[in-house]
Write a protein that holds these residues in place. Structure first.
Motif, PDB file in Angstrom:
ATOM      1  N   GLY A  55       0.823  -1.204   0.000  1.00 36.07           N
ATOM      2  CA  GLY A  55       0.000   0.000   0.000  1.00 36.07           C
ATOM      3  C   GLY A  55       0.852   1.247   0.000  1.00 36.07           C
ATOM      4  O   GLY A  55       1.986   1.264   0.486  1.00 36.07           O
ATOM      5  N   VAL A  56       0.310   2.328  -0.583  1.00 33.78           N
ATOM      6  CA  VAL A  56       0.995   3.608  -0.614  1.00 33.78           C
ATOM      7  C   VAL A  56      -0.038   4.718  -0.490  1.00 33.78           C
ATOM      8  O   VAL A  56      -1.163   4.617  -0.996  1.00 33.78           O
ATOM      9  CB  VAL A  56       1.811   3.771  -1.923  1.00 33.78           C
ATOM     10  N   ASP A  57       0.323   5.786   0.211  1.00 32.23           N
ATOM     11  CA  ASP A  57      -0.511   6.984   0.252  1.00 32.23           C
ATOM     12  C   ASP A  57       0.417   8.185   0.380  1.00 32.23           C
ATOM     13  O   ASP A  57       1.545   8.064   0.883  1.00 32.23           O
ATOM     14  CB  ASP A  57      -1.505   6.953   1.417  1.00 32.23           C
ATOM     15  N   LYS A 104       1.082 -11.119   9.494  1.00 31.90           N
ATOM     16  CA  LYS A 104       0.597  -9.745   9.329  1.00 31.90           C
ATOM     17  C   LYS A 104       0.680  -9.360   7.863  1.00 31.90           C
ATOM     18  O   LYS A 104       1.780  -9.294   7.309  1.00 31.90           O
ATOM     19  CB  LYS A 104       1.427  -8.766  10.163  1.00 31.90           C
ATOM     20  N   ASN A 105      -0.444  -9.106   7.253  1.00 29.02           N
ATOM     21  CA  ASN A 105      -0.488  -8.617   5.874  1.00 29.02           C
ATOM     22  C   ASN A 105      -1.013  -7.191   5.881  1.00 29.02           C
ATOM     23  O   ASN A 105      -2.208  -6.968   6.069  1.00 29.02           O
ATOM     24  CB  ASN A 105      -1.371  -9.501   5.004  1.00 29.02           C
ATOM     25  N   ALA A 106      -0.121  -6.227   5.720  1.00 29.77           N
ATOM     26  CA  ALA A 106      -0.558  -4.837   5.600  1.00 29.77           C
ATOM     27  C   ALA A 106      -1.449  -4.719   4.379  1.00 29.77           C
ATOM     28  O   ALA A 106      -1.139  -5.245   3.307  1.00 29.77           O
ATOM     29  CB  ALA A 106       0.643  -3.916   5.476  1.00 29.77           C
ATOM     30  N   VAL A 107      -2.582  -4.032   4.525  1.00 26.16           N
ATOM     31  CA  VAL A 107      -3.559  -3.950   3.442  1.00 26.16           C
ATOM     32  C   VAL A 107      -3.662  -2.535   2.887  1.00 26.16           C
ATOM     33  O   VAL A 107      -3.585  -2.320   1.679  1.00 26.16           O
ATOM     34  CB  VAL A 107      -4.949  -4.419   3.928  1.00 26.16           C
ATOM     35  N   ARG A 108      -3.861  -1.536   3.757  1.00 26.75           N
ATOM     36  CA  ARG A 108      -4.098  -0.181   3.262  1.00 26.75           C
ATOM     37  C   ARG A 108      -3.552   0.841   4.249  1.00 26.75           C
ATOM     38  O   ARG A 108      -3.834   0.781   5.443  1.00 26.75           O
ATOM     39  CB  ARG A 108      -5.605   0.045   3.053  1.00 26.75           C
ATOM     40  N   VAL A 109      -2.751   1.777   3.750  1.00 26.11           N
ATOM     41  CA  VAL A 109      -2.275   2.887   4.560  1.00 26.11           C
ATOM     42  C   VAL A 109      -2.982   4.151   4.089  1.00 26.11           C
ATOM     43  O   VAL A 109      -3.147   4.366   2.886  1.00 26.11           O
ATOM     44  CB  VAL A 109      -0.733   3.024   4.479  1.00 26.11           C
ATOM     45  N   ARG A 110      -3.422   4.983   5.045  1.00 23.26           N
ATOM     46  CA  ARG A 110      -4.159   6.215   4.739  1.00 23.26           C
ATOM     47  C   ARG A 110      -3.530   7.383   5.488  1.00 23.26           C
ATOM     48  O   ARG A 110      -3.513   7.414   6.712  1.00 23.26           O
ATOM     49  CB  ARG A 110      -5.616   6.097   5.185  1.00 23.26           C
ATOM     50  N   ALA A 111      -3.014   8.358   4.746  1.00 28.36           N
ATOM     51  CA  ALA A 111      -2.421   9.547   5.338  1.00 28.36           C
ATOM     52  C   ALA A 111      -3.442  10.676   5.343  1.00 28.36           C
ATOM     53  O   ALA A 111      -3.723  11.283   4.308  1.00 28.36           O
ATOM     54  CB  ALA A 111      -1.176   9.952   4.565  1.00 28.36           C
ATOM     55  N   VAL A 112      -4.013  10.960   6.509  1.00 31.80           N
ATOM     56  CA  VAL A 112      -5.017  12.015   6.643  1.00 31.80           C
ATOM     57  C   VAL A 112      -4.339  13.361   6.877  1.00 31.80           C
ATOM     58  O   VAL A 112      -4.726  14.382   6.325  1.00 31.80           O
ATOM     59  CB  VAL A 112      -5.983  11.691   7.802  1.00 31.80           C
ATOM     60  N   TRP A 129      -3.309   6.108   9.211  1.00 32.03           N
ATOM     61  CA  TRP A 129      -3.914   4.844   9.632  1.00 32.03           C
ATOM     62  C   TRP A 129      -3.392   3.703   8.768  1.00 32.03           C
ATOM     63  O   TRP A 129      -3.127   3.882   7.572  1.00 32.03           O
ATOM     64  CB  TRP A 129      -5.441   4.902   9.516  1.00 32.03           C
ATOM     65  N   LEU A 130      -3.275   2.530   9.377  1.00 36.19           N
ATOM     66  CA  LEU A 130      -2.869   1.348   8.643  1.00 36.19           C
ATOM     67  C   LEU A 130      -3.771   0.180   9.015  1.00 36.19           C
ATOM     68  O   LEU A 130      -3.923  -0.143  10.198  1.00 36.19           O
ATOM     69  CB  LEU A 130      -1.420   0.970   8.952  1.00 36.19           C
ATOM     70  N   ALA A 131      -4.395  -0.444   7.998  1.00 44.49           N
ATOM     71  CA  ALA A 131      -5.220  -1.638   8.192  1.00 44.49           C
ATOM     72  C   ALA A 131      -4.375  -2.863   7.870  1.00 44.49           C
ATOM     73  O   ALA A 131      -3.710  -2.920   6.834  1.00 44.49           O
ATOM     74  CB  ALA A 131      -6.451  -1.589   7.292  1.00 44.49           C
TER      75      ALA A 131
END
Length: 410
Positions: A227-229, A276-284, A290-292
């Protein structure tokens, strides 16, 4: 291959909602949500989806309240013979890997839908296999990652671009894309080597004319970038997982920040997950990321998936202590009012599952209304400018899956 497990979560095929179903324009709340919680969480409204036959939507982005894109794929008879590692017709989850030499004959044609403020319509798009993620910085700068490359919308048409091939590998999954501007687009992915069985994550950047590989620091012998943001050219977050030696010790999350000159890796916070599988990173914001993560407490691949949700406060990453329940996360997003994590409750050993959504209260995670009833999966979320959220995914099983689009906060 570790990265393929991550992609399977995004491509969940899930009791169709028929076009005449009264729920299509009704609010739908999850049965598990208490009445008091439903009163504090925005309900969802289902929109008509102009797609016939089997299809799935796995990505969504909003440029404005009257301008949004949802992407995914349709399923033809050619895809029936393609089976996926870890998939099961009984569970309704289908993932067919599309290799480069199958891009002309894969049975999973690209699907793109556009929202104009009144309705969704299907947009012509070059077939590149499954579209797996989408991002936009404006009405004339929309990007979509696919099985067979990257596509760009310039306001008139979709056209292909070619990311850099990774030497010494047999193929790659493009796992995320973020458009900051016309000359600032970030792409994440993971390439694999069929001989060694090892994964190798990568990051690429579009400078307005071509894609370039962005060198990463040493991250292990077997790792993915999932994931990238980005909020700008000097504020980019990338997430992944180092799978090296997971049989003997817990996997390590890769939490990387780009400041415009180089990468800095941050330590993951203490947590109870082994796989642990990182799925989505969100830079607010600079102090709100946040990281799911899809977590499992043991190395066994048949263990139920549990939500792991991490937060960056500008200083360090922290575990927000999501309930250790059956929850297979696909996305996390924030609209300025609500932080929502979503996915489904699929398990390798159980054919029954439903959509899954949890809302952040500031102190913990609580059940949130679900956008689709019955057997369903929420594949992606997108905040709507001015407030509200889009959610996309599918209902039904492998044979009956139908896409859904829902919105909240209108």
């Amino acid at each position: 291959m570790a990265v393929m497990a991550i992609m399977s979560a995004a491509l969940t095929a899930v009791v169709p909602v028929a076009s005449g179903d009264p729920l299509r324009h009704a609010t739908v709340a999850g049965a598990a949500s208490p009445a008091a919680e439903a009163a504090t969480s925005p309900p969802w409204r289902l929109d008509d989806v102009p797609v016939q036959g089997r299809a799935n939507l796995v990505g969504v982005t909003a440029v404005a309240r009257d301008d949004a894109w949802a992407v995914g794929f349709t399923v033809t008879g050619k895809a029936a013979a393609a089976t996926a590692e870890g998939s099961s017709a009984a569970t309704g989850r289908m993932r067919a890997a599309v290799q480069a030499d199958q891009c002309d004959d894969h049975g999973l044609p690209s699907l793109a839908l556009h929202w104009d403020g009144a309705s969704w319509s299907q947009a012509p798009i070059p077939d590149s296999g499954r579209l797996t993620s989408v991002s936009a910085s404006g009405p004339g700068n929309v990007w979509a990652a696919a099985d067979c490359g990257v596509l760009h919308w310039d306001g008139r048409t979709w056209a292909r671009t070619s990311p850099v091939s990774i030497p010494g590998t047999d193929g790659a999954d493009l796992t995320g894309i973020k458009a900051v501007g016309a000359d600032d687009v970030w792409l994440s992915g993971t390439a694999w080597n069929g001989t060694t069985g090892k994964d190798h994550g990568f990051v690429q950047h579009w400078d307005g004319s071509r894609w370039r590989l962005v060198p990463l620091p040493a991250l292990g012998d077997d790792f993915d970038i999932s994931g990238v943001d980005a909020r700008g050219p000097q504020d980019v977050w990338v997430a992944g997982t180092d799978h090296t030696g997971y049989e003997t010790h817990a996997e390590r999350l890769l939490l990387l920040h780009w400041n415009g000159h180089g990468w800095k890796r941050f330590a993951e916070p203490a947590n109870t997950m082994w796989r642990k599988n990182a799925v989505r990173v969100r830079a607010v914001a600079s102090d709100d990321v946040w990281l799911a993560v899809i977590g499992r407490r043991v190395p066994d691949g048949n263990d139920i998936r549990r939500p792991l949700l991490l937060h960056w406060d500008g200083t360090a990453w922290a575990d927000t202590h999501a309930p250790e329940e059956r929850g297979d996360l696909h996305d996390v997003a924030a609209d300025g009012r609500t932080v929502l994590a979503a996915g489904d409750t699929w398990s390798p050993l159980d054919v029954e599952y439903e959509a899954y959504a949890r809302r952040w209260t500031g102190d913990g995670w609580t059940p949130a209304p679900l956008p689709a009833p019955g057997q369903a999966s929420i594949a992606a979320l997108a905040p709507i400018p001015g407030g509200g959220m889009w959610a996309v995914g599918a209902t039904g099983d492998e044979q009956t899956m139908r896409p859904f689009i829902a919105r909240s906060g209108h």
